[in-house]
Design a protein around this motif. Sequence first.
Motif, mmCIF file in Angstrom:
data_model
loop_
_atom_site.group_PDB
_atom_site.id
_atom_site.type_symbol
_atom_site.label_atom_id
_atom_site.label_comp_id
_atom_site.label_asym_id
_atom_site.label_seq_id
_atom_site.Cartn_x
_atom_site.Cartn_y
_atom_site.Cartn_z
ATOM 1 N N UNK A 19 0.839 -1.200 0.000
ATOM 2 C CA UNK A 19 0.000 0.000 0.000
ATOM 3 C C UNK A 19 0.872 1.247 0.000
ATOM 4 N N UNK A 20 1.891 1.257 0.813
ATOM 5 C CA UNK A 20 2.786 2.422 0.848
ATOM 6 C C UNK A 20 3.552 2.561 -0.467
ATOM 7 N N UNK A 50 -0.301 -0.198 17.043
ATOM 8 C CA UNK A 50 -0.035 -0.379 15.621
ATOM 9 C C UNK A 50 -1.051 0.297 14.712
ATOM 10 N N UNK A 51 -2.336 0.146 15.015
ATOM 11 C CA UNK A 51 -3.360 0.675 14.110
ATOM 12 C C UNK A 51 -3.298 2.201 14.050
ATOM 13 N N UNK A 52 -3.204 2.842 15.213
ATOM 14 C CA UNK A 52 -3.140 4.301 15.251
ATOM 15 C C UNK A 52 -1.906 4.821 14.522
ATOM 16 N N UNK A 53 -0.767 4.150 14.718
ATOM 17 C CA UNK A 53 0.465 4.579 14.061
ATOM 18 C C UNK A 53 0.352 4.430 12.546
ATOM 19 N N UNK A 54 -0.255 3.319 12.088
ATOM 20 C CA UNK A 54 -0.416 3.112 10.644
ATOM 21 C C UNK A 54 -1.324 4.186 10.039
ATOM 22 N N UNK A 55 -2.424 4.503 10.714
ATOM 23 C CA UNK A 55 -3.328 5.539 10.208
ATOM 24 C C UNK A 55 -2.627 6.887 10.131
ATOM 25 N N UNK A 56 -1.840 7.205 11.149
ATOM 26 C CA UNK A 56 -1.125 8.479 11.136
ATOM 27 C C UNK A 56 -0.068 8.514 10.040
ATOM 28 N N UNK A 57 0.601 7.392 9.832
ATOM 29 C CA UNK A 57 1.604 7.348 8.765
ATOM 30 C C UNK A 57 0.965 7.562 7.402
ATOM 31 N N UNK A 58 -0.146 6.886 7.158
ATOM 32 C CA UNK A 58 -0.815 7.002 5.866
ATOM 33 C C UNK A 58 -1.334 8.419 5.621
ATOM 34 N N UNK A 59 -1.977 8.994 6.632
ATOM 35 C CA UNK A 59 -2.655 10.274 6.436
ATOM 36 C C UNK A 59 -1.748 11.482 6.672
#
Length: 392
Positions: A118-119, A154-163
Amino acid sequence: MPDYTQDFTNIPYGPLGIVALPGCEELAEKIDRYIVRWRAQKQSEHKNSIAFAGYERDTYIINAGFPRFGTGEGKGTLSESVRGYDIFIVTDMFNYGLTYSMYGRDVPMSPDEHYANLKRAISAIGGKARRITVIMPMLYEGRQHKRSSRESLDCAIALQELCNTMGVDNIITFDAHDPRVQNAIPLKGFENVSPVYQMIKAFVNHVDDLHIDKEHLMIISPDEGGMGRCIYYSTVLGVDLGMFFKRRDYSRVVNGRNPILQHVFLGSSVKDMDVMIVDDMISSGESMLEVASKLKELGARRIFIFAAFGLFCEGLESFDQQYKDGIIDRVFTTNLVYRPQALKEREWYCEVDLSKYVSYIIDTLNHDMSVSHLLEPADRIEALLRRKGYKQ
């Protein structure tokens, strides 16, 4: 008569582009066919104006590749320009049916590898798209959404990285384990979509001798965490609700969780009633099947299991056995995640197709219009039940 019912009043936000990550090709192709047909049927005097450039095409799928090197490293490539496009990336983080070669060995893709792809897709877009929306049906690391000790978020960090880092504008997910994780990205779009209408539609279309009333049907939550989801089902169907409480052994951790000691039922009698066990996912299925066994012991007539995501991490044999023993009758899951062919061939399995629903969401968002009417299905459920003769 076209099935395209949305009357759009806005011009498209940008030319539509759909990027299907590995493992999502089948779903993306179904979505693409719906939108191609709808736009070909739609009549508008503005379709040939510059604001609608690229509006009607043979396909909206952007060809993308994700080759791997012998070391397991990979890259993402796009075969065409997406400058100014309104991009929708469709990804299945839990497709374990894909493998890649690493040091001469075939390795199954894990959620981490899908997340890396995805990234890579976002990186290949290179900031040229006008807007990026990620359609991630089952949220990556959605079960690791809160911190209760010294552990990762993990989930919060992934969302922040994406957005916040990679420029994603919107996240669309389905039946999130805990939708409050969206608080990690308060200034970005996050839609948690519930497939309640599609589930109920499949239920009434595939089950005979069904009575939807308080005397014949009951909704069951397998744990306290899923009560909100089940309350909605019970409200729109007008039936009673029960739940199971999980007594856990908090002195030890097995496979990342505290083992369950006992399921305790809270609710009115289920004797001679059909029951719907509703949850967000089937992982191993162990907990769900134990709940079904308990309900059968309490005298339930037929047991139907509903989950947006059927992962079946421990295989299908335990479900086969319970179906053979007459404990469960049907299992309903969506086509938003990978389903092996063996699952599709099971007599007890019923697939709920959400490709048309996702197509409506994409088409509506591409016109920069509200999707509230798509996310609130109470009226459609009532109309469906009335049409099927379950309500006057």
